[in-house]
Design an enzyme around this catalytic site. Structure first.
Site, PDB file in Angstrom:
ATOM      1  CB  CYS A   2      47.409  42.767  46.414  1.00 19.58           C
ATOM      2  SG  CYS A   2      47.719  41.381  45.353  1.00 19.58           S
ATOM      3  NE  ARG A  27      46.351  44.216  52.254  1.00 16.96           N
ATOM      4  CZ  ARG A  27      45.080  43.980  52.557  1.00 16.96           C
ATOM      5  NH1 ARG A  27      44.643  44.300  53.764  1.00 16.96           N
ATOM      6  NH2 ARG A  27      44.264  43.444  51.702  1.00 16.96           N
ATOM      7  CD1 TRP A  76      51.224  37.060  49.487  1.00 16.40           C
ATOM      8  CD2 TRP A  76      49.538  36.091  48.379  1.00 16.40           C
ATOM      9  NE1 TRP A  76      51.087  35.781  49.959  1.00 16.40           N
ATOM     10  CE2 TRP A  76      50.067  35.160  49.300  1.00 16.40           C
ATOM     11  CE3 TRP A  76      48.480  35.699  47.570  1.00 16.40           C
ATOM     12  CZ2 TRP A  76      49.567  33.881  49.447  1.00 16.40           C
ATOM     13  CZ3 TRP A  76      47.973  34.405  47.710  1.00 16.40           C
ATOM     14  CH2 TRP A  76      48.521  33.517  48.641  1.00 16.40           C
ATOM     15  CG  ASN A 112      43.600  43.054  47.280  1.00 21.00           C
ATOM     16  OD1 ASN A 112      43.859  41.874  47.104  1.00 21.00           O
ATOM     17  ND2 ASN A 112      43.140  43.511  48.427  1.00 21.00           N
ATOM     18  N   GLY A 113      42.758  41.254  44.494  1.00 23.04           N
ATOM     19  CA  GLY A 113      41.621  40.353  44.311  1.00 23.04           C
ATOM     20  C   GLY A 113      41.906  39.378  43.190  1.00 23.04           C
ATOM     21  CD  GLU A 495      46.141  30.193  67.201  1.00 23.41           C
ATOM     22  OE1 GLU A 495      45.574  29.596  66.288  1.00 23.41           O
ATOM     23  OE2 GLU A 495      46.639  31.325  67.075  1.00 23.41           O
ATOM     24  CE  LYS A 499      49.852  32.387  65.630  1.00 21.40           C
ATOM     25  NZ  LYS A 499      48.481  32.358  65.370  1.00 21.40           N
ATOM     26  CD  GLU A 502      50.656  31.567  61.731  1.00 22.19           C
ATOM     27  OE1 GLU A 502      50.085  31.817  60.660  1.00 22.19           O
ATOM     28  OE2 GLU A 502      50.167  31.841  62.838  1.00 22.19           O
ATOM     29  CG  HIS A 518      43.598   5.541  66.429  1.00 29.08           C
ATOM     30  ND1 HIS A 518      43.222   4.228  66.548  1.00 29.08           N
ATOM     31  CD2 HIS A 518      43.095   6.177  67.519  1.00 29.08           C
ATOM     32  CE1 HIS A 518      42.497   4.074  67.643  1.00 29.08           C
ATOM     33  NE2 HIS A 518      42.416   5.254  68.246  1.00 29.08           N
ATOM     34  CE  LYS A 617      46.812  40.409  61.112  1.00 27.29           C
ATOM     35  NZ  LYS A 617      47.044  39.381  62.153  1.00 27.29           N
TER      36      LYS A 617
HETATM   37  C1  G6P Z   1      45.201  34.396  57.636  1.00 24.78           C
HETATM   38  C2  G6P Z   1      45.964  34.911  58.834  1.00 24.78           C
HETATM   39  C3  G6P Z   1      45.539  34.169  60.090  1.00 24.78           C
HETATM   40  C4  G6P Z   1      44.043  34.293  60.285  1.00 24.78           C
HETATM   41  C5  G6P Z   1      43.271  33.822  59.056  1.00 24.78           C
HETATM   42  C6  G6P Z   1      41.814  34.210  59.138  1.00 24.78           C
HETATM   43  O1  G6P Z   1      45.589  33.100  57.339  1.00 24.78           O
HETATM   44  O2  G6P Z   1      47.351  34.756  58.624  1.00 24.78           O
HETATM   45  O3  G6P Z   1      46.212  34.700  61.206  1.00 24.78           O
HETATM   46  O4  G6P Z   1      43.661  33.532  61.389  1.00 24.78           O
HETATM   47  O5  G6P Z   1      43.787  34.445  57.876  1.00 24.78           O
HETATM   48  O6  G6P Z   1      41.738  35.613  59.070  1.00 24.78           O
HETATM   49  P1  G6P Z   1      40.586  36.488  59.689  1.00 24.78           P
HETATM   50  O7  G6P Z   1      40.960  37.896  59.357  1.00 24.78           O
HETATM   51  O8  G6P Z   1      39.330  36.051  58.980  1.00 24.78           O
HETATM   52  O9  G6P Z   1      40.525  36.226  61.140  1.00 24.78           O
END
Ligand code: G6P
Length: 622
Positions: A2, A27, A76, A112-113, A495, A499, A502, A518, A617
């Protein structure tokens, strides 16, 4: 998660609130709403589900909501589905419908929370005659504030602090009270919230980009504090209701850094900002040919005092930890554990006092990472935060902070913050090894030189983007993609796979190449794409063999390898070359083609690259 904005001043609030919400879109959200007050009149609430433009359309871009004081929210969903009735703002009044329009209410608020004990609080309020129209924990908090406001009649700050004592969980709250026109009250615990101040106007927001257009003067409100903002005054209070003074901070980033600057998406812009992010971060840590971590409070003596390193993080930041594990262990010979913050916080692991716990986080607000940091501190370990957002909670609570200088990152899928974290962790590894004496003076000089060359090499990888764009058009309809590698190449695969999945919504997995046999190899079918990362010379032949095993079962192969390894082309269908570098630092280069591949695949599939579905985010709830 949020997003919250608030404005009180002399201008019309609604357009400013809509603009702020747009800047918080990154966000992640599924509905949005505004509450605006026109002088002494009751707040007018308008909500819309889906994208923000629905709310803008509903309010004629804010013009149909007159008033100079208001709050806004992007939601959210956590408690209750993403519907109109559950969208914020929420009101304290008894109302039918979604709580929109002018509802007779003493309190209206956004949040938010997550309020963990909301069921218990709701039962209490039901016993006191309150009725609920939504499924949200936020409506419960707004009504609890209203309850204390009416019961004690001492005013908003008192009602809010009493509420803060009763609720468990996390919150950034912004509230307006009917009897206090032109004022907004805010409270915070473990969810981000900043207060901005300008001439004749005050603001609040979940993050700086929302208000940067209007002011650079911000207060970072602390946990368990309350703010009271009016057009020309901002006051803060502690949980006892006593006034406290907070320092005013000037935001120094360039406002243009939070704009798309000619790129089609923030993600593409941020991919291209990686040379700069890596360079700025390295420049802040390397001076006169030596690494200097004293800005993070890490003297050589401090660095020498650890026998164990624990790295804790979530998402891509955890992948940085995975890559750093290989580098730190190899250079320092210290044991390194890498833990997911969401697991670490509940695992009761033994943590020795001579352990350095490193929490890596772009936002500095991720709920699990913050909780893990607190666990580590409670157990007596020294903590270091590697964080991008200045003044964030993790940065403030850790014993030491090493800032990455990636600037504001807007796309949900991280790229430049990830790259800045990698080089910061590499510099830390090299300096630790140097002070521990596990590398020689010559090696130290060599590593620093190699690190310094990384930004320009990232730029060179970016020059090859058209080939990746072309290749991504061929894989846009893939069902499954496997990323494999060994050692550091495995960390890079993790990673790359994240990418891809997501933002393109194509199922993908990363495997340590040796593990394929395995189980996973049974998933390989005709034309399944297997992407091998092949940068570690010692492991090169092994991973190639694993890729060939997949090929002989029908897989289509892509390889990412270092310039000069041309034999790869004998086995692999499509190869991407990255510049030669010291193999410890290769992640910074090898990840770039994988980011581009994910990006172009998402674009080819016509998806919302910067705001992928269901993702946020900054994950400020568990
Ligand atoms: C979310 C974001 C990711 C990020 C992760 C950790 O899932 O979409 O891109 O790596 O949070 O976030 P931070 O702000 O702790 O790096």
């Amino acid at each position: 998660m949020c997003g919250i904005v608030g404005y009180t001043g002399s201008k019309q609030a609604a357009p400013i609130l809509l603009d702020g919400l747009e800047r918080l879109e990154y966000r992640g959200y599924d509905s949005a709403g505004l509450a605006v007050r026109n002088g002494d009149a009751l707040a007018e609430v308008v909500k819309a589900t889906g994208k923000l433009y629905h709310l803008a359309d509903k309010t004629d871009q804010g013009r149909s909501l007159p008033g100079t004081c208001g709050i806004g929210h992007t939601r959210w969903a956590t408690h209750g589905d993403p519907s109109l009735v559950n969208a914020h703002p929420h009101v304290s009044g008894n109302c039918s419908g979604s709580g929109s329009g002018q509802v007779e209410s003493d309190v209206v608020g956004v949040h938010n929370g997550i309020i963990e004990n909301f069921t218990e609080l709701k039962e209490k309020l039901l016993r006191h005659g309150y009725a609920f129209y939504s499924d949200t924990d936020t409506e419960v908090v707004v009504k609890l504030v209203d309850y204390y406001y009416k019961k004690y009649k001492i005013g908003p700050v008192d009602a809010i602090t009493r509420t803060m004592v009763r609720v468990r969980g996390s919150y950034a709250l912004a509230l307006m009270f009917k009897d206090y026109p032109g004022e907004i009250f805010a409270a915070r615990k473990d969810s981000p919230l900043i207060i901005g101040t300008a001439e004749d106007a005050s603001f609040l927001a979940s993050d700086v980009p929302a208000i940067l257009k209007y002011t650079r003067q911000v207060y970072y409100i602390d946990n368990l504090q309350v703010a009271r903002i009016a057009p020309s005054s901002v006051k803060f209070y502690d949980l006892n209701g006593d006034e406290v003074t907070l320092p005013l901070t000037e935001i120094t980033w360039d406002a243009a850094a939070a704009e798309r600057g000619g790129f089609e998406h923030f993600m593409l812009k941020e991919i291209h900002e990686q040379p700069q992010a890596a360079r700025d971060t390295l420049n802040s840590l390397i001076r006169d040919g030596k690494i200097d971590l004293t800005s993070a409070g890490l003297t050589d003596d401090t660095l020498r005092s650890f026998e164990q390193i624990d790295i804790v993080a979530c998402g891509s930041a955890w992948h940085v930890g995975m890559a750093s594990q290989y580098v730190i262990e190899d250079l320092t010979q210290l044991p390194v554990r890498v833990e997911l913050a969401s697991e670490f916080r509940y695992r009761h692991l033994p943590i020795r006092k001579d352990t350095l716990v490193i929490v890596i986080s772009q936002s500095g607000e991720t709920a699990d990472s913050l909780a893990a940091l607190r666990v580590a501190k409670e157990r007596g370990a020294m903590t270091l935060a590697v964080v991008n957002v200045v003044g964030s909670t993790i940065a403030r609570e850790a014993d030491h902070v090493l800032y990455t200088l990636a600037g504001p990152e807007i796309a949900v899928a991280t790229t430049k913050a990830y790259s800045a974290q990698l080089v910061a962790m590499d510099a830390l590894a090299v300096q630790m090894a140097y002070v521990l004496g596990t590398i020689s003076n010559e090696q130290y000089g060599h590593f620093i030189e190699e690190l310094g060359a990384i930004p320009d090499k990232i730029r060179r990888v970016l020059e090859d983007k058209e080939r990746l764009q072309w290749f991504s058009s061929k894989i846009a309809n893939a069902h499954d993609i496997f990323f494999i590698g060994r050692g550091l190449d495995y960390a890079i695969s993790l990673e790359g796979s994240l990418k891809m999945k997501e933002i393109s919504y194509i199922h993908s997995e990363a495997y340590a190449a040796g593990e394929l046999k395995h189980g996973t190899i049974s998933l390989i079918e005709h034309n399944t794409l297997v992407i091998g990362v092949l940068t570690q010379s010692e492991l090169f032949e092994k991973t190639i063999s694993n890729m060939v095993e997949c090929k002989s079962r029908g897989a289509y192969l892509m390889g990412v390898t270092t310039n000069g390894n041309f034999t790869v082309e004998d086995s692999v269908n499509f190869t991407v070359y990255i510049p030669k570098t010291d193999e410890h630092f290769v992640s910074s280069l090898a990840v770039v083609p994988l980011q581009l591949l994910g990006y172009y695949t998402s674009v080819n599939r016509g998806l919302d690259v910067d705001k992928p579905r269901n993702l946020a985010k900054s994950v400020t709830v568990e």
